[in-house]
Scaffold this motif. Structure first.
Motif: not given
Ligand SMILES: [Zn+2]
Length: 261
Positions: A75, A77, A79-80, A159, A178
């Motif tokens: 995805h 976000h 942090d990914h 999410h 996640d």
């Molecule tokens: Zn996430």
């Protein structure tokens, strides 16, 4: 035989975090030092990364990864995704653009946030300055191959952005990055008892956008893998405390944890 390395098992802030320090985590246990999301899988001749967090550089260095066949994004976000620029050194070593795989929603965000690194086939940017990525759009429920590795993206639920899980070789490995839940159609794509299931936790109690430990163990009971690794843990998750709350075949990850499947 397949190999998987959980290179970063932390949630978005990492452990320790700037704002919350160690939280519930014992600072004397090195297994509690957690980078943001990043996983390496080697199977059926294919070498792939799942996600590129801001910690990707040290993850590649620690594991001496100098070549990959592609990156799967779960995805959009930060942090990914936001370590994507550091893949330019892989372009530099190979002399080729790199194939990345994402659903249409995630691909649209990558094009919008990082337009300078998207290239067409046979074109490469100067890797001194910027990486070169070929975006391959994938669709939940539709399998594709990297080398001989069969990969099936599945829809995750709850999410705030479209989040995708990955099933490898019809269920040999199931990787859920996640989310709050797994769609019924996604669960139906697991065609065998998995050798390895990776599930995200974030906090033991769960949050509006993340499953808690109760829900995680429910999924273990539904999917019945031989082994489960708990990933994506925030400062609320002490390694020994989580380990004590889970059966012997369900264990928390730690950074650079390597598992042969
Ligand atoms: Zn996430």
């Amino acid at each position: 035989m397949s190999k998987i390395i959980i290179m970063g098992c932390g949630a978005a802030p990492g452990v320790p975090s700037v704002a919350g320090g160690w939280g519930n985590c014992n600072p004397d246990n090195p297994k509690n030092i957690r980078r943001r999301a990043g996983t390496y899988i080697e199977a059926n001749n294919a070498k792939i990364l799942i996600d590129t967090s801001p910690d990707i550089r040290t993850q590649l260095l620690d594991n001496a990864i100098r070549y990959i066949d592609g990156v799967l994004y779960t995805h959009s976000h930060a942090d990914h995704l936001h370590g994507i620029d550091d893949l330019r050194d892989l372009n530099r070593l190979s002399g080729h653009p790199l194939d990345i795989y994402a659903t249409a929603d995630t691909a649209a965000v990558i094009r919008q946030r990082f337009p300078y690194l998207v290239v067409e086939k046979n074109h490469i940017n100067n890797p001194m300055f910027r990486p070169s990525m070929i975006i391959n759009e994938i669709e939940d429920g539709k399998s594709f191959y990297i080398k001989n590795l069969k990969i099936t993206p599945i829809t995750l639920t709850g999410h705030p952005v479209h989040s995708t899980g990955y099933i490898f070789n019809d269920g040999e490995i199931v990787y859920i990055a996640d989310c709050k839940g797994i769609s019924e159609t996604g669960l139906a794509q697991i065609k065998q008892r998995p050798q390895l299931l990776v599930l995200p936790l974030t906090t033991p109690e769960g949050q509006t956008t993340h499953m808690g430990l109760d829900k995680l163990l429910e999924y273990v009971n539904i999917i019945k893998p031989y082994k489960t690794i708990i990933n994506h843990m925030a400062i609320e998750c002490d390694y020994d405390a989580i380990n004590a709350l889970t059966p012997f075949d369900v264990m928390p990850a730690y950074d650079n944890m390597a598992v042969d499947v």
